[in-house]
Design a protein around this motif. Structure first.
Motif, mmCIF file in Angstrom:
data_model
loop_
_atom_site.group_PDB
_atom_site.id
_atom_site.type_symbol
_atom_site.label_atom_id
_atom_site.label_comp_id
_atom_site.label_asym_id
_atom_site.label_seq_id
_atom_site.Cartn_x
_atom_site.Cartn_y
_atom_site.Cartn_z
ATOM 1 N N VAL A 111 0.818 -1.221 0.000
ATOM 2 C CA VAL A 111 0.000 0.000 0.000
ATOM 3 C C VAL A 111 0.848 1.266 0.000
ATOM 4 O O VAL A 111 0.312 2.375 0.065
ATOM 5 C CB VAL A 111 -0.953 0.040 1.217
ATOM 6 N N ARG A 112 2.151 1.118 -0.080
ATOM 7 C CA ARG A 112 3.065 2.247 0.086
ATOM 8 C C ARG A 112 2.695 3.424 -0.813
ATOM 9 O O ARG A 112 2.501 4.549 -0.338
ATOM 10 C CB ARG A 112 4.488 1.792 -0.205
ATOM 11 N N ASP A 113 2.594 3.217 -2.107
ATOM 12 C CA ASP A 113 2.344 4.324 -3.028
ATOM 13 C C ASP A 113 0.953 4.925 -2.810
ATOM 14 O O ASP A 113 0.785 6.148 -2.843
ATOM 15 C CB ASP A 113 2.491 3.857 -4.477
ATOM 16 N N THR A 114 -0.041 4.055 -2.589
ATOM 17 C CA THR A 114 -1.396 4.537 -2.342
ATOM 18 C C THR A 114 -1.441 5.392 -1.086
ATOM 19 O O THR A 114 -2.082 6.449 -1.038
ATOM 20 C CB THR A 114 -2.364 3.355 -2.188
ATOM 21 N N ARG A 115 -0.747 4.937 -0.064
ATOM 22 C CA ARG A 115 -0.757 5.630 1.225
ATOM 23 C C ARG A 115 -0.107 7.005 1.110
ATOM 24 O O ARG A 115 -0.640 8.008 1.597
ATOM 25 C CB ARG A 115 0.009 4.785 2.245
ATOM 26 N N ILE A 116 1.048 7.066 0.502
ATOM 27 C CA ILE A 116 1.758 8.339 0.372
ATOM 28 C C ILE A 116 0.963 9.296 -0.500
ATOM 29 O O ILE A 116 0.903 10.508 -0.237
ATOM 30 C CB ILE A 116 3.166 8.110 -0.196
ATOM 31 N N SER A 117 0.312 8.771 -1.535
ATOM 32 C CA SER A 117 -0.532 9.618 -2.377
ATOM 33 C C SER A 117 -1.693 10.200 -1.571
ATOM 34 O O SER A 117 -2.052 11.375 -1.727
ATOM 35 C CB SER A 117 -1.069 8.809 -3.556
ATOM 36 N N ALA A 118 -2.280 9.393 -0.685
ATOM 37 C CA ALA A 118 -3.396 9.869 0.137
ATOM 38 C C ALA A 118 -2.958 11.004 1.053
ATOM 39 O O ALA A 118 -3.725 11.940 1.318
ATOM 40 C CB ALA A 118 -3.963 8.714 0.958
ATOM 41 N N PHE A 119 -1.716 10.939 1.529
ATOM 42 C CA PHE A 119 -1.219 11.984 2.423
ATOM 43 C C PHE A 119 -0.689 13.203 1.671
ATOM 44 O O PHE A 119 -0.377 14.221 2.293
ATOM 45 C CB PHE A 119 -0.103 11.436 3.310
ATOM 46 N N SER A 120 -0.586 13.114 0.351
ATOM 47 C CA SER A 120 0.006 14.217 -0.413
ATOM 48 C C SER A 120 -0.821 15.494 -0.322
ATOM 49 O O SER A 120 -0.310 16.586 -0.555
ATOM 50 C CB SER A 120 0.169 13.803 -1.885
ATOM 51 N N ARG A 121 -2.101 15.357 0.017
ATOM 52 C CA ARG A 121 -2.963 16.537 0.124
ATOM 53 C C ARG A 121 -2.943 17.140 1.533
ATOM 54 O O ARG A 121 -3.644 18.118 1.794
ATOM 55 C CB ARG A 121 -4.397 16.155 -0.263
ATOM 56 N N ILE A 122 -2.177 16.524 2.442
ATOM 57 C CA ILE A 122 -2.079 17.022 3.811
ATOM 58 C C ILE A 122 -0.659 17.545 4.041
ATOM 59 O O ILE A 122 0.301 16.787 3.893
ATOM 60 C CB ILE A 122 -2.394 15.900 4.826
ATOM 61 N N PRO A 123 -0.499 18.812 4.370
ATOM 62 C CA PRO A 123 0.862 19.335 4.563
ATOM 63 C C PRO A 123 1.525 18.743 5.797
ATOM 64 O O PRO A 123 0.863 18.383 6.772
ATOM 65 C CB PRO A 123 0.639 20.843 4.726
ATOM 66 N N ALA A 124 2.843 18.646 5.741
ATOM 67 C CA ALA A 124 3.611 18.205 6.906
ATOM 68 C C ALA A 124 3.533 19.270 7.999
ATOM 69 O O ALA A 124 3.133 20.417 7.764
ATOM 70 C CB ALA A 124 5.060 17.951 6.511
ATOM 71 N N ARG A 125 3.904 18.883 9.199
ATOM 72 C CA ARG A 125 3.870 19.823 10.327
ATOM 73 C C ARG A 125 4.781 21.014 10.062
ATOM 74 O O ARG A 125 5.944 20.850 9.667
ATOM 75 C CB ARG A 125 4.321 19.117 11.606
ATOM 76 N N ALA A 126 4.270 22.208 10.273
ATOM 77 C CA ALA A 126 5.078 23.414 10.187
ATOM 78 C C ALA A 126 5.924 23.537 11.455
ATOM 79 O O ALA A 126 5.684 22.858 12.460
ATOM 80 C CB ALA A 126 4.183 24.636 10.011
ATOM 81 N N SER A 127 6.889 24.425 11.412
ATOM 82 C CA SER A 127 7.739 24.639 12.580
ATOM 83 C C SER A 127 6.960 25.354 13.673
ATOM 84 O O SER A 127 6.285 26.360 13.425
ATOM 85 C CB SER A 127 8.962 25.472 12.204
ATOM 86 N N ARG A 128 7.041 24.831 14.875
ATOM 87 C CA ARG A 128 6.396 25.479 16.022
ATOM 88 C C ARG A 128 7.146 26.761 16.361
ATOM 89 O O ARG A 128 8.385 26.781 16.346
ATOM 90 C CB ARG A 128 6.428 24.529 17.213
ATOM 91 N N PRO A 129 6.438 27.854 16.649
ATOM 92 C CA PRO A 129 7.134 29.094 17.029
ATOM 93 C C PRO A 129 8.072 28.854 18.212
ATOM 94 O O PRO A 129 7.727 28.146 19.163
ATOM 95 C CB PRO A 129 5.986 30.034 17.414
ATOM 96 N N ALA A 130 9.235 29.452 18.134
ATOM 97 C CA ALA A 130 10.232 29.275 19.192
ATOM 98 C C ALA A 130 9.943 30.249 20.331
ATOM 99 O O ALA A 130 10.294 31.429 20.271
ATOM 100 C CB ALA A 130 11.633 29.499 18.635
ATOM 101 N N VAL A 131 9.287 29.750 21.372
ATOM 102 C CA VAL A 131 8.942 30.589 22.523
ATOM 103 C C VAL A 131 10.197 30.796 23.372
ATOM 104 O O VAL A 131 10.831 29.833 23.805
ATOM 105 C CB VAL A 131 7.824 29.931 23.351
ATOM 106 N N VAL A 132 10.522 32.063 23.612
ATOM 107 C CA VAL A 132 11.742 32.364 24.373
ATOM 108 C C VAL A 132 11.428 32.979 25.737
ATOM 109 O O VAL A 132 12.316 33.073 26.585
ATOM 110 C CB VAL A 132 12.666 33.314 23.575
ATOM 111 N N HIS A 133 10.190 33.443 25.923
ATOM 112 C CA HIS A 133 9.853 34.003 27.235
ATOM 113 C C HIS A 133 9.818 32.875 28.273
ATOM 114 O O HIS A 133 9.783 31.697 27.926
ATOM 115 C CB HIS A 133 8.518 34.748 27.193
#
Length: 371
Positions: A111-133
């Motif tokens: 299912v590898r190709d089918t699975r990766i294709s299904a996730f292609s419409r979902i963006p990967a996690r963006a970078s979390r803001p770096a909290v410095v306070h």
């Protein structure tokens, strides 16, 4: 890098008829679930059982598992299905997988190709803001003063006529007195409160009655600052279990408790001039329960003095000021790096309630000590 998760998720969707079951099963097979079966459910209706073993686009299992859960949840809504899920090692998940007619039975590699294709419409996690306070890690005080707080009106309430988690609420005044002792037993008293008065996100008719006494405690000058901060955090959490929209009415004990906290906001915000920076942050979060402009300049000035990103404070200020465009931008931005926010945004509850729950989550993540 393509990644096979350590755990597999079994989804069980209970639908009304065979046709709907087969339709849903095909949808899940098309997403690359490795094992999908349909069968009549015990009693009535049909069950779809589906196994997600991956693979995922990269090693961020938490992100992709949550993304798939949202997709399956949306499918369940479309099918009118009741949804259940369980997580186990892949071998265990297959061993205990429900019996039924197989719609598909494939390996992760198949299912590898089918699975990766299904996730292609979902963006990967963006970078979390770096909290410095360092608002989540305030300097600890020297210790509790040990001077107890007298709670006015505690004996005027007919607690025995109210209910808590285990029946009549006649033990609640002792729990509140335990908090008012302002001593080293504070944590134990808090645990008792969250066992009896607010139990596993459930409030009771005694819960809103306790709010005025928690506010008395928070305002008592002799209360240890660390305990006052703890109260503000807990009040925020309790208020957002079932927050009441500004023009709404309380329809549950949880909502009535939120309303009680909202009614006491002016008293809590009166703490502002003498509050610590950490307490001020939580007062801004609490102020989002009832938008008001009177303290907004103070809040904005405080935010200018906080270094770097602060998703929680920025969302709280947007809610306090009624800036709907900023609220939308901030929640969507948080959803790009926090999977729990993504799920909350799709919850079928009133929009402002949704935003308050997101605010509470972001504040608990950002403004409490890191474990």
């Amino acid at each position: 890098m393509i990644h096979v998760p350590r755990h597999a998720t079994t989804f069980s969707l209970f639908v009304s008829d065979e046709e709907t079951a087969r339709e849903g099963a095909q949808e899940l097979a098309a997403r690359g679930h490795t094992l999908v079966r349909v069968a009549p459910a015990s009693g009535s209706g049909w069950r779809i059982a589906s196994l997600d073993e991956g693979p995922y686009p990269d090693e961020d299992e938490t992100w992709w598992t949550a993304a798939e859960d949202r997709v399956v949840t949306e499918l369940a809504v479309d099918l009118g299905a009741d949804l259940g899920r369980s997580v186990a090692h892949p071998e265990t998940a297959r061993r205990f997988f429900p019996e039924g007619e197989a719609v598909c039975d494939r390996t992760v590699e198949q299912v590898r190709d089918t699975r990766i294709s299904a996730f292609s419409r979902i963006p990967a996690r963006a970078s979390r803001p770096a909290v410095v306070h360092d608002l989540g890690n305030p300097e600890p005080p020297e210790g509790p003063t040990g001077e107890p707080v007298v709670l006015r009106g505690l004996d005027d309430v007919d607690w025995a006529a109210l209910t808590g988690a285990y029946g009549p609420a006649d033990e609640v005044p002792d729990i509140l007195r335990g908090l008012a002792a302002n001593d080293e037993e504070w944590d134990e008293a808090i645990d008792e409160y969250f066992s009896t008065v607010v139990h596993q996100d459930t409030c009771y008719d005694c819960t809103p009655e306790t709010v005025r006494f928690l506010v008395q405690l928070a305002r008592a000058p002799q209360l240890s600052p660390v305990y006052r901060l703890d109260l503000l955090i807990h009040l925020t959490y309790i208020a957002t279990i079932d927050p009441v929209p500004p023009t709404g009415e309380a329809g549950s004990d949880e909502a009535a408790t939120c309303q009680a906290i909202t009614d006491h906001l002016p008293e809590l915000l009166a703490l502002w001039p003498d509050a610590s920076a950490a307490a001020r942050a939580w007062l801004i979060v609490l102020a989002a329960l009832r938008p008001a402009a009177d303290r907004l300049p103070d809040f904005q000035e405080f935010r200018r003095q906080v270094d770097g990103p602060s998703p929680a404070l920025d969302l709280a200020l947007a809610l306090v000021s009624g800036d709907d465009d900023a609220v939308l931008d901030l929640t969507l931005a948080a959803a790009s790096w926090d999977e729990q926010v993504s799920a909350m945004l799709e919850t079928p509850i009133p929009l402002r309630v949704r935003h308050l729950k997101i605010l509470s989550h972001l504040a608990l993540t950002e403004l409490t000590p890191a474990n």
